[in-house]
Design an enzyme around this catalytic site. Structure first.
Site, PDB file in Angstrom:
ATOM      1  N   LEU A 183       0.886  -1.152   0.000  1.00  0.00           N
ATOM      2  CA  LEU A 183       0.000   0.000   0.000  1.00  0.00           C
ATOM      3  C   LEU A 183       0.927   1.205   0.000  1.00  0.00           C
ATOM      4  O   LEU A 183       1.886   1.248   0.764  1.00  0.00           O
ATOM      5  CB  LEU A 183      -0.898   0.030   1.243  1.00  0.00           C
ATOM      6  CG  LEU A 183      -2.104  -0.892   1.246  1.00  0.00           C
ATOM      7  CD1 LEU A 183      -2.770  -0.873   2.631  1.00  0.00           C
ATOM      8  CD2 LEU A 183      -3.103  -0.494   0.177  1.00  0.00           C
ATOM      9  N   ASP A 184       0.638   2.179  -0.822  1.00  0.00           N
ATOM     10  CA  ASP A 184       1.491   3.348  -0.914  1.00  0.00           C
ATOM     11  C   ASP A 184       1.528   4.112   0.407  1.00  0.00           C
ATOM     12  O   ASP A 184       0.651   3.960   1.251  1.00  0.00           O
ATOM     13  CB  ASP A 184       0.991   4.274  -2.032  1.00  0.00           C
ATOM     14  CG  ASP A 184       1.047   3.593  -3.391  1.00  0.00           C
ATOM     15  OD1 ASP A 184       2.074   2.970  -3.692  1.00  0.00           O
ATOM     16  OD2 ASP A 184       0.058   3.674  -4.128  1.00  0.00           O
ATOM     17  N   LEU A 185       2.508   4.961   0.536  1.00  0.00           N
ATOM     18  CA  LEU A 185       2.690   5.799   1.712  1.00  0.00           C
ATOM     19  C   LEU A 185       1.399   6.519   2.088  1.00  0.00           C
ATOM     20  O   LEU A 185       1.024   6.589   3.255  1.00  0.00           O
ATOM     21  CB  LEU A 185       3.810   6.817   1.430  1.00  0.00           C
ATOM     22  CG  LEU A 185       4.141   7.815   2.517  1.00  0.00           C
ATOM     23  CD1 LEU A 185       4.814   7.118   3.690  1.00  0.00           C
ATOM     24  CD2 LEU A 185       5.053   8.905   1.960  1.00  0.00           C
ATOM     25  N   SER A 219      -1.688   5.675   1.319  1.00  0.00           N
ATOM     26  CA  SER A 219      -2.852   4.790   1.373  1.00  0.00           C
ATOM     27  C   SER A 219      -2.898   4.092   2.726  1.00  0.00           C
ATOM     28  O   SER A 219      -1.888   3.980   3.413  1.00  0.00           O
ATOM     29  CB  SER A 219      -2.798   3.753   0.256  1.00  0.00           C
ATOM     30  OG  SER A 219      -2.839   4.379  -1.004  1.00  0.00           O
ATOM     31  N   ARG A 251      -0.124   2.078  -7.916  1.00  0.00           N
ATOM     32  CA  ARG A 251      -0.990   3.253  -7.736  1.00  0.00           C
ATOM     33  C   ARG A 251      -2.210   3.217  -8.661  1.00  0.00           C
ATOM     34  O   ARG A 251      -2.711   4.233  -9.120  1.00  0.00           O
ATOM     35  CB  ARG A 251      -0.193   4.542  -7.908  1.00  0.00           C
ATOM     36  CG  ARG A 251       0.913   4.669  -6.857  1.00  0.00           C
ATOM     37  CD  ARG A 251       1.668   5.971  -6.901  1.00  0.00           C
ATOM     38  NE  ARG A 251       0.899   7.135  -6.515  1.00  0.00           N
ATOM     39  CZ  ARG A 251       0.635   7.518  -5.264  1.00  0.00           C
ATOM     40  NH1 ARG A 251       1.055   6.770  -4.260  1.00  0.00           N
ATOM     41  NH2 ARG A 251      -0.047   8.612  -5.024  1.00  0.00           N
TER      42      ARG A 251
END
Length: 190
Positions: free
Chosen positions: A42-44, A46, A143
């Site tokens: 999961l992105d930073l 998210s 993303r």
């Protein structure tokens, strides 16, 4: 061993620190065992359900696109998408960085879901004009959800993964983790 973790906003989905950003929070700062590795990411910016495991075979089963594992997200977008935009997202075929999207399920929610507060909160002006989508995908390009919503003119303001397969996040609070039982592990593959 599989651990479910509610990744908070602002935590990188990795254990190693970036020497250029020594204050950046990583999984090790959240008390997670470093012998595990994240299944996907999961992105930073998210939040939500992140799995960690020491089982490479399981990781392959969950990440390989040919298996088409469902991932469900709550997505706050800037603006009010109409039915045409929802159908465009669902149809697939959106050209985004990383390729072309597959068909997915998208539902415009009538009201904001009850979620834990995020720190920092979404900008109050953007939040006032925003709406919420529930999106279910079977692929996980880098993303992807953010690129999809931006492509149709509705940038993502907040993104939370709420399930993988039939395994739900609901009882975990941000920063909490738990070891999955065999029954919970089975939910990943239903």
């Amino acid at each position: 061993m599989i651990v479910a973790f509610h990744k908070p906003y602002g935590v990188l989905s990795q254990f190693n620190k970036n020497p250029d950003y020594p204050d950046q929070r990583v999984l090790g700062d959240c008390g997670l065992p470093e012998h595990l590795h994240p299944v996907g990411r999961l992105d930073l910016d998210s939040e939500g359900l992140l799995l960690l495991t020491d089982d490479k075979e399981l990781e392959t089963k969950l990440l390989d696109p040919k298996h088409g594992h469902r991932r469900c997200y709550l997505v706050q977008v800037d603006g009010q998408p109409d039915d045409l935009v929802i159908r465009e997202l669902e149809a697939g075929g959106l050209q985004i960085k990383g390729g072309v999207t597959k068909p997915c399920k998208v539902k415009l929610l009538g009201e904001a879901p009850s979620l834990p507060e995020r720190d920092p909160a979404v900008d109050v002006h953007a939040a006032a004009r925003s709406s919420w989508l529930k999106m279910e995908l079977t692929e996980g390009k880098n993303r992807q959800v953010r690129r999809m919503t931006a492509k149709v003119g509705f940038p993502t303001l907040r993104l939370m993964r709420i399930s993988i397969g039939d395994l739900q996040l609901h009882e975990l609070k941000p920063g909490e983790s738990k070891l999955l039982s065999p029954e919970e592990t089975a939910l990943l593959f239903q």
